[in-house]
Design a protein around this motif. Structure first.
Motif, PDB file in Angstrom:
ATOM      1  N   GLN A   1       3.126  -1.512  -6.217  1.00 25.10           N
ATOM      2  CA  GLN A   1       3.087  -0.812  -4.940  1.00 25.10           C
ATOM      3  C   GLN A   1       2.332   0.500  -5.117  1.00 25.10           C
ATOM      4  N   VAL A   2       1.373   0.734  -4.252  1.00 24.32           N
ATOM      5  CA  VAL A   2       0.582   1.964  -4.289  1.00 24.32           C
ATOM      6  C   VAL A   2       0.999   2.839  -3.115  1.00 24.32           C
ATOM      7  N   GLN A   3       1.172   4.118  -3.391  1.00 23.73           N
ATOM      8  CA  GLN A   3       1.528   5.068  -2.337  1.00 23.73           C
ATOM      9  C   GLN A   3       0.607   6.274  -2.395  1.00 23.73           C
ATOM     10  N   LEU A   4       0.326   6.828  -1.222  1.00 19.72           N
ATOM     11  CA  LEU A   4      -0.406   8.079  -1.107  1.00 19.72           C
ATOM     12  C   LEU A   4       0.517   9.095  -0.462  1.00 19.72           C
ATOM     13  N   VAL A   5       0.684  10.223  -1.109  1.00 16.35           N
ATOM     14  CA  VAL A   5       1.565  11.267  -0.592  1.00 16.35           C
ATOM     15  C   VAL A   5       0.766  12.542  -0.413  1.00 16.35           C
ATOM     16  N   GLU A   6       0.775  13.042   0.830  1.00 17.60           N
ATOM     17  CA  GLU A   6       0.017  14.239   1.154  1.00 17.60           C
ATOM     18  C   GLU A   6       0.929  15.462   1.163  1.00 17.60           C
ATOM     19  N   SER A   7       0.305  16.613   0.962  1.00 20.43           N
ATOM     20  CA  SER A   7       1.020  17.884   1.064  1.00 20.43           C
ATOM     21  C   SER A   7       0.028  18.973   1.416  1.00 20.43           C
ATOM     22  N   GLY A   8       0.545  20.094   1.908  1.00 20.22           N
ATOM     23  CA  GLY A   8      -0.287  21.259   2.107  1.00 20.22           C
ATOM     24  C   GLY A   8      -0.618  21.621   3.533  1.00 20.22           C
ATOM     25  N   GLY A   9      -0.175  20.851   4.499  1.00 18.28           N
ATOM     26  CA  GLY A   9      -0.450  21.215   5.882  1.00 18.28           C
ATOM     27  C   GLY A   9       0.365  22.420   6.316  1.00 18.28           C
ATOM     28  N   CYS A  22      -3.531  15.087  -1.908  1.00 21.99           N
ATOM     29  CA  CYS A  22      -3.095  13.706  -1.717  1.00 21.99           C
ATOM     30  C   CYS A  22      -3.037  13.041  -3.088  1.00 21.99           C
ATOM     31  N   ALA A  23      -1.842  12.667  -3.486  1.00 20.91           N
ATOM     32  CA  ALA A  23      -1.644  12.043  -4.794  1.00 20.91           C
ATOM     33  C   ALA A  23      -1.388  10.555  -4.634  1.00 20.91           C
ATOM     34  N   ALA A  24      -2.160   9.766  -5.348  1.00 17.73           N
ATOM     35  CA  ALA A  24      -1.955   8.319  -5.363  1.00 17.73           C
ATOM     36  C   ALA A  24      -1.071   7.960  -6.552  1.00 17.73           C
ATOM     37  N   SER A  25      -0.073   7.120  -6.307  1.00 18.73           N
ATOM     38  CA  SER A  25       0.833   6.723  -7.383  1.00 18.73           C
ATOM     39  C   SER A  25       1.123   5.236  -7.300  1.00 18.73           C
ATOM     40  N   PHE A  68     -15.407  23.011   4.530  1.00 13.82           N
ATOM     41  CA  PHE A  68     -14.432  22.194   3.805  1.00 13.82           C
ATOM     42  C   PHE A  68     -15.058  21.680   2.508  1.00 13.82           C
ATOM     43  N   THR A  69     -14.224  21.534   1.483  1.00 11.24           N
ATOM     44  CA  THR A  69     -14.673  20.978   0.213  1.00 11.24           C
ATOM     45  C   THR A  69     -13.666  19.954  -0.265  1.00 11.24           C
ATOM     46  N   ILE A  70     -14.163  18.745  -0.535  1.00 11.14           N
ATOM     47  CA  ILE A  70     -13.299  17.691  -1.066  1.00 11.14           C
ATOM     48  C   ILE A  70     -13.548  17.566  -2.560  1.00 11.14           C
ATOM     49  N   SER A  71     -12.487  17.313  -3.295  1.00 11.82           N
ATOM     50  CA  SER A  71     -12.603  17.147  -4.743  1.00 11.82           C
ATOM     51  C   SER A  71     -11.695  16.022  -5.203  1.00 11.82           C
ATOM     52  N   MET A  72     -11.944  15.563  -6.418  1.00  5.60           N
ATOM     53  CA  MET A  72     -11.172  14.446  -6.983  1.00  5.60           C
ATOM     54  C   MET A  72     -10.759  14.794  -8.388  1.00  5.60           C
ATOM     55  N   ASP A  73      -9.462  14.710  -8.661  1.00  9.13           N
ATOM     56  CA  ASP A  73      -8.935  14.893 -10.003  1.00  9.13           C
ATOM     57  C   ASP A  73      -8.573  13.500 -10.514  1.00  9.13           C
ATOM     58  N   ASN A  74      -9.443  12.953 -11.348  1.00  9.37           N
ATOM     59  CA  ASN A  74      -9.253  11.572 -11.791  1.00  9.37           C
ATOM     60  C   ASN A  74      -8.038  11.421 -12.707  1.00  9.37           C
ATOM     61  N   ALA A  75      -7.739  12.446 -13.468  1.00  8.12           N
ATOM     62  CA  ALA A  75      -6.600  12.369 -14.387  1.00  8.12           C
ATOM     63  C   ALA A  75      -5.279  12.285 -13.631  1.00  8.12           C
ATOM     64  N   GLU A  76      -5.233  12.916 -12.454  1.00  3.78           N
ATOM     65  CA  GLU A  76      -3.999  12.936 -11.676  1.00  3.78           C
ATOM     66  C   GLU A  76      -4.051  12.009 -10.466  1.00  3.78           C
ATOM     67  N   ASN A  77      -5.154  11.284 -10.311  1.00  8.17           N
ATOM     68  CA  ASN A  77      -5.316  10.411  -9.129  1.00  8.17           C
ATOM     69  C   ASN A  77      -5.059  11.177  -7.840  1.00  8.17           C
ATOM     70  N   THR A  78      -5.608  12.353  -7.779  1.00  2.22           N
ATOM     71  CA  THR A  78      -5.351  13.249  -6.649  1.00  2.22           C
ATOM     72  C   THR A  78      -6.659  13.733  -6.037  1.00  2.22           C
ATOM     73  N   TYR A  95      -4.994  12.762   7.597  1.00  2.00           N
ATOM     74  CA  TYR A  95      -4.567  11.600   6.827  1.00  2.00           C
ATOM     75  C   TYR A  95      -5.458  11.418   5.604  1.00  2.00           C
ATOM     76  N   CYS A  96      -4.816  11.080   4.516  1.00  2.00           N
ATOM     77  CA  CYS A  96      -5.536  10.722   3.301  1.00  2.00           C
ATOM     78  C   CYS A  96      -5.695   9.206   3.256  1.00  2.00           C
ATOM     79  N   ALA A  97      -6.842   8.741   2.790  1.00  2.00           N
ATOM     80  CA  ALA A  97      -7.083   7.312   2.620  1.00  2.00           C
ATOM     81  C   ALA A  97      -7.669   7.065   1.236  1.00  2.00           C
TER      82      ALA A  97
END
Length: 122
Positions: A1-9, A22-25, A68-78, A95-97
């Motif tokens: 099961q994959v989940q995306l959890v957002e925070s920071g609004g 947005c962290a994918a787990s 706005f700036t989008i970034s990806m932390d591959n080690a944290e899937n975030t 929403y994160c996708a």
């Protein structure tokens, strides 16, 4: 099961800044790309920014370019969305996708987060 959890609004004044995360787990084999969408009341959901190729490729909606700036932390899937110089018209649910291949199912699916409210006061 994959989940995306957002925070920071939250609530911020015009000209202020917020950072969304947005962290994918779960059982993730690979992440092809992640993106942020937003939906304002009475409007269709629109893409704000996207990141692919491990973070090396980014695209932005014209309305947020330079702010706005989008970034990806591959080690944290975030993925993170740094939002500066916010305007009242940025008010929306964000929403994160993620385009993710789960470990046990070697096929790519799009997953969505639950959404986080961003309100910019004038």
């Amino acid at each position: 099961q994959v989940q995306l959890v957002e925070s920071g609004g939250g609530l911020v004044q015009t000209g202020g800044s917020l950072r969304l995360s947005c962290a994918a787990s779960g059982s993730i084999f690979s992440i092809n790309g992640m993106a942020w969408y937003r939906q304002a009341p009475g409007k269709q959901r629109e893409v704000v920014a996207a990141v692919t190729d491990g973070g090396s490729t980014t695209v932005y909606a014209d309305s947020v370019k330079g702010r706005f700036t989008i970034s990806m932390d591959n080690a944290e899937n975030t993925t993170r969305l740094q939002m500066n110089s916010l305007k009242p018209e940025d008010t929306a649910v964000y929403y994160c996708a993620g385009d993710i291949t789960p470990t046990m199912i070697r096929a790519r699916y799009r997953y969505w987060g639950q959404g986080t409210q961003v309100t910019v006061s004038s």
